[in-house]
Design a protein around this motif. Structure first.
Motif, PDB file in Angstrom:
ATOM      1  N   GLN A  15      28.547  10.138   2.952  1.00  0.00           N
ATOM      2  CA  GLN A  15      28.538  11.582   2.739  1.00  0.00           C
ATOM      3  C   GLN A  15      29.908  12.178   3.018  1.00  0.00           C
ATOM      4  O   GLN A  15      30.374  13.042   2.280  1.00  0.00           O
ATOM      5  CB  GLN A  15      27.493  12.275   3.606  1.00  0.00           C
ATOM      6  N   GLU A  16      30.562  11.735   4.057  1.00  0.00           N
ATOM      7  CA  GLU A  16      31.899  12.247   4.365  1.00  0.00           C
ATOM      8  C   GLU A  16      32.847  11.984   3.203  1.00  0.00           C
ATOM      9  O   GLU A  16      33.593  12.870   2.788  1.00  0.00           O
ATOM     10  CB  GLU A  16      32.437  11.603   5.647  1.00  0.00           C
ATOM     11  N   LEU A  17      32.820  10.767   2.644  1.00  0.00           N
ATOM     12  CA  LEU A  17      33.716  10.454   1.532  1.00  0.00           C
ATOM     13  C   LEU A  17      33.349  11.242   0.273  1.00  0.00           C
ATOM     14  O   LEU A  17      34.237  11.688  -0.465  1.00  0.00           O
ATOM     15  CB  LEU A  17      33.709   8.953   1.243  1.00  0.00           C
ATOM     16  N   MET A  18      32.032  11.447   0.025  1.00  0.00           N
ATOM     17  CA  MET A  18      31.629  12.227  -1.147  1.00  0.00           C
ATOM     18  C   MET A  18      32.025  13.696  -1.008  1.00  0.00           C
ATOM     19  O   MET A  18      32.491  14.312  -1.969  1.00  0.00           O
ATOM     20  CB  MET A  18      30.121  12.090  -1.392  1.00  0.00           C
ATOM     21  N   VAL A  19      31.839  14.270   0.169  1.00  0.00           N
ATOM     22  CA  VAL A  19      32.235  15.669   0.378  1.00  0.00           C
ATOM     23  C   VAL A  19      33.748  15.809   0.236  1.00  0.00           C
ATOM     24  O   VAL A  19      34.239  16.753  -0.387  1.00  0.00           O
ATOM     25  CB  VAL A  19      31.727  16.197   1.737  1.00  0.00           C
ATOM     26  N   ASN A  20      34.498  14.873   0.786  1.00  0.00           N
ATOM     27  CA  ASN A  20      35.955  14.906   0.617  1.00  0.00           C
ATOM     28  C   ASN A  20      36.341  14.825  -0.853  1.00  0.00           C
ATOM     29  O   ASN A  20      37.246  15.518  -1.309  1.00  0.00           O
ATOM     30  CB  ASN A  20      36.630  13.782   1.399  1.00  0.00           C
ATOM     31  N   ALA A  21      35.645  13.972  -1.617  1.00  0.00           N
ATOM     32  CA  ALA A  21      35.926  13.850  -3.048  1.00  0.00           C
ATOM     33  C   ALA A  21      35.622  15.164  -3.762  1.00  0.00           C
ATOM     34  O   ALA A  21      36.389  15.599  -4.621  1.00  0.00           O
ATOM     35  CB  ALA A  21      35.110  12.712  -3.662  1.00  0.00           C
ATOM     36  N   MET A  22      34.526  15.806  -3.395  1.00  0.00           N
ATOM     37  CA  MET A  22      34.159  17.074  -4.027  1.00  0.00           C
ATOM     38  C   MET A  22      35.165  18.171  -3.670  1.00  0.00           C
ATOM     39  O   MET A  22      35.675  18.857  -4.540  1.00  0.00           O
ATOM     40  CB  MET A  22      32.753  17.500  -3.598  1.00  0.00           C
ATOM     41  N   VAL A  23      35.462  18.328  -2.385  1.00  0.00           N
ATOM     42  CA  VAL A  23      36.299  19.437  -1.918  1.00  0.00           C
ATOM     43  C   VAL A  23      37.775  19.208  -2.211  1.00  0.00           C
ATOM     44  O   VAL A  23      38.460  20.079  -2.750  1.00  0.00           O
ATOM     45  CB  VAL A  23      36.084  19.676  -0.407  1.00  0.00           C
ATOM     46  N   HIS A  24      38.280  18.043  -1.871  1.00  0.00           N
ATOM     47  CA  HIS A  24      39.712  17.775  -2.005  1.00  0.00           C
ATOM     48  C   HIS A  24      40.065  17.081  -3.316  1.00  0.00           C
ATOM     49  O   HIS A  24      41.072  17.391  -3.936  1.00  0.00           O
ATOM     50  CB  HIS A  24      40.218  16.943  -0.827  1.00  0.00           C
ATOM     51  N   GLY A  25      39.241  16.142  -3.745  1.00  0.00           N
ATOM     52  CA  GLY A  25      39.543  15.374  -4.952  1.00  0.00           C
ATOM     53  C   GLY A  25      39.226  16.100  -6.237  1.00  0.00           C
ATOM     54  O   GLY A  25      39.908  15.925  -7.244  1.00  0.00           O
ATOM     55  N   CYS A  26      38.175  16.924  -6.220  1.00  0.00           N
ATOM     56  CA  CYS A  26      37.786  17.667  -7.416  1.00  0.00           C
ATOM     57  C   CYS A  26      38.069  19.155  -7.276  1.00  0.00           C
ATOM     58  O   CYS A  26      37.808  19.921  -8.195  1.00  0.00           O
ATOM     59  CB  CYS A  26      36.300  17.461  -7.705  1.00  0.00           C
ATOM     60  N   GLY A  27      38.536  19.572  -6.106  1.00  0.00           N
ATOM     61  CA  GLY A  27      38.834  20.979  -5.898  1.00  0.00           C
ATOM     62  C   GLY A  27      37.620  21.876  -6.005  1.00  0.00           C
ATOM     63  O   GLY A  27      37.732  23.023  -6.384  1.00  0.00           O
ATOM     64  N   SER A  28      36.428  21.337  -5.704  1.00  0.00           N
ATOM     65  CA  SER A  28      35.171  22.084  -5.797  1.00  0.00           C
ATOM     66  C   SER A  28      34.935  22.653  -7.195  1.00  0.00           C
ATOM     67  O   SER A  28      34.303  23.683  -7.345  1.00  0.00           O
ATOM     68  CB  SER A  28      35.113  23.193  -4.747  1.00  0.00           C
ATOM     69  N   GLN A  29      35.450  21.988  -8.223  1.00  0.00           N
ATOM     70  CA  GLN A  29      35.203  22.407  -9.603  1.00  0.00           C
ATOM     71  C   GLN A  29      33.983  21.648 -10.113  1.00  0.00           C
ATOM     72  O   GLN A  29      34.067  20.451 -10.348  1.00  0.00           O
ATOM     73  CB  GLN A  29      36.417  22.105 -10.477  1.00  0.00           C
ATOM     74  N   PRO A  30      32.833  22.327 -10.269  1.00  0.00           N
ATOM     75  CA  PRO A  30      31.600  21.633 -10.644  1.00  0.00           C
ATOM     76  C   PRO A  30      31.696  20.857 -11.950  1.00  0.00           C
ATOM     77  O   PRO A  30      30.927  19.943 -12.172  1.00  0.00           O
ATOM     78  CB  PRO A  30      30.562  22.744 -10.750  1.00  0.00           C
ATOM     79  N   ALA A  31      32.632  21.210 -12.833  1.00  0.00           N
ATOM     80  CA  ALA A  31      32.766  20.485 -14.092  1.00  0.00           C
ATOM     81  C   ALA A  31      33.349  19.096 -13.872  1.00  0.00           C
ATOM     82  O   ALA A  31      33.190  18.218 -14.705  1.00  0.00           O
ATOM     83  CB  ALA A  31      33.635  21.268 -15.059  1.00  0.00           C
ATOM     84  N   LEU A  32      34.045  18.901 -12.759  1.00  0.00           N
ATOM     85  CA  LEU A  32      34.627  17.595 -12.482  1.00  0.00           C
ATOM     86  C   LEU A  32      33.595  16.669 -11.848  1.00  0.00           C
ATOM     87  O   LEU A  32      32.601  17.115 -11.285  1.00  0.00           O
ATOM     88  CB  LEU A  32      35.840  17.743 -11.564  1.00  0.00           C
ATOM     89  N   ARG A  33      33.872  15.396 -11.907  1.00  0.00           N
ATOM     90  CA  ARG A  33      32.966  14.378 -11.362  1.00  0.00           C
ATOM     91  C   ARG A  33      33.752  13.390 -10.525  1.00  0.00           C
ATOM     92  O   ARG A  33      34.943  13.235 -10.693  1.00  0.00           O
ATOM     93  CB  ARG A  33      32.275  13.614 -12.494  1.00  0.00           C
TER      94      ARG A  33
END
Length: 177
Positions: A84-102
């Protein structure tokens, strides 16, 4: 025995091709959830997850179900926390919280070693940071470092992005098939 089980069926998620034996297939989990056919300890799983909190929750549930039906429930809490920590980091930092990104999540277990990889489109490297005692965030990678046997970051060639991974070496009783 090697069981491949991609996480699919998440809202907005796509199944990724996986290898079953020597043939390629695109697989989805059974509609009714895990079945008794996943009692083997060795497995592979892959999912592509939208950068949305509800999709992370679904991916986490399906990974927990896979661990439990594979007989690895003893390590499930640790795996869930670190994943979960790695997924949240990917969402927040890696995708910039842009829901269109995966981002994608892969998990494998073989020969007593569990490995989880989270790949996102950013080249920004994760690094543990010092936090003040009154800060609400910033401790996640310290948890990863404390709970995982090993963790790190790979930059795949030739594509953009990075893969952050962790491994757990499981005790002999839990790792045995």
């Amino acid at each position: 025995m090697n069981v491949q089980y991609p996480m699919g069926g998440l809202r907005g998620a796509r199944a990724l091709p996986v290898t079953r034996g020597s043939r390629k297939a695109t697989a989805h989990p059974p509609e009714g959830g895990p079945t008794t056919t996943c009692r083997a300890r060795d497995f592979q799983m892959a999912a592509e997850v939208p950068a949305q909190a509800k999709a992370i929750a679904g991916a986490r549930r399906q990974l927990r179900d896979l661990l439990q039906c594979s007989g690895l429930s003893g390590c499930a809490d640790t795996v869930m926390l670190v994943t979960q920590e790695l997924m949240v980091n990917a969402m927040v930092h890696g995708c910039g919280s842009q829901p269109a990104l995966r981002f994608s999540v892969r998990a494998t277990h073989e020969d007593g070693r569990l490995r989880v990889e989270v790949e996102d489109p950013s080249l920004e490297q994760p690094h543990p940071r010092l936090t003040a005692s009154d800060e609400e965030g910033g401790r996640g990678l310290h948890l990863v470092d404390a709970l995982a046997t090993r963790w790190g970051t790979d930059i795949p060639e030739p594509g953009p992005g990075k893969t952050v991974w962790f491994e757990l070496d499981l005790p002999a009783g839990e790792a045995a098939s």
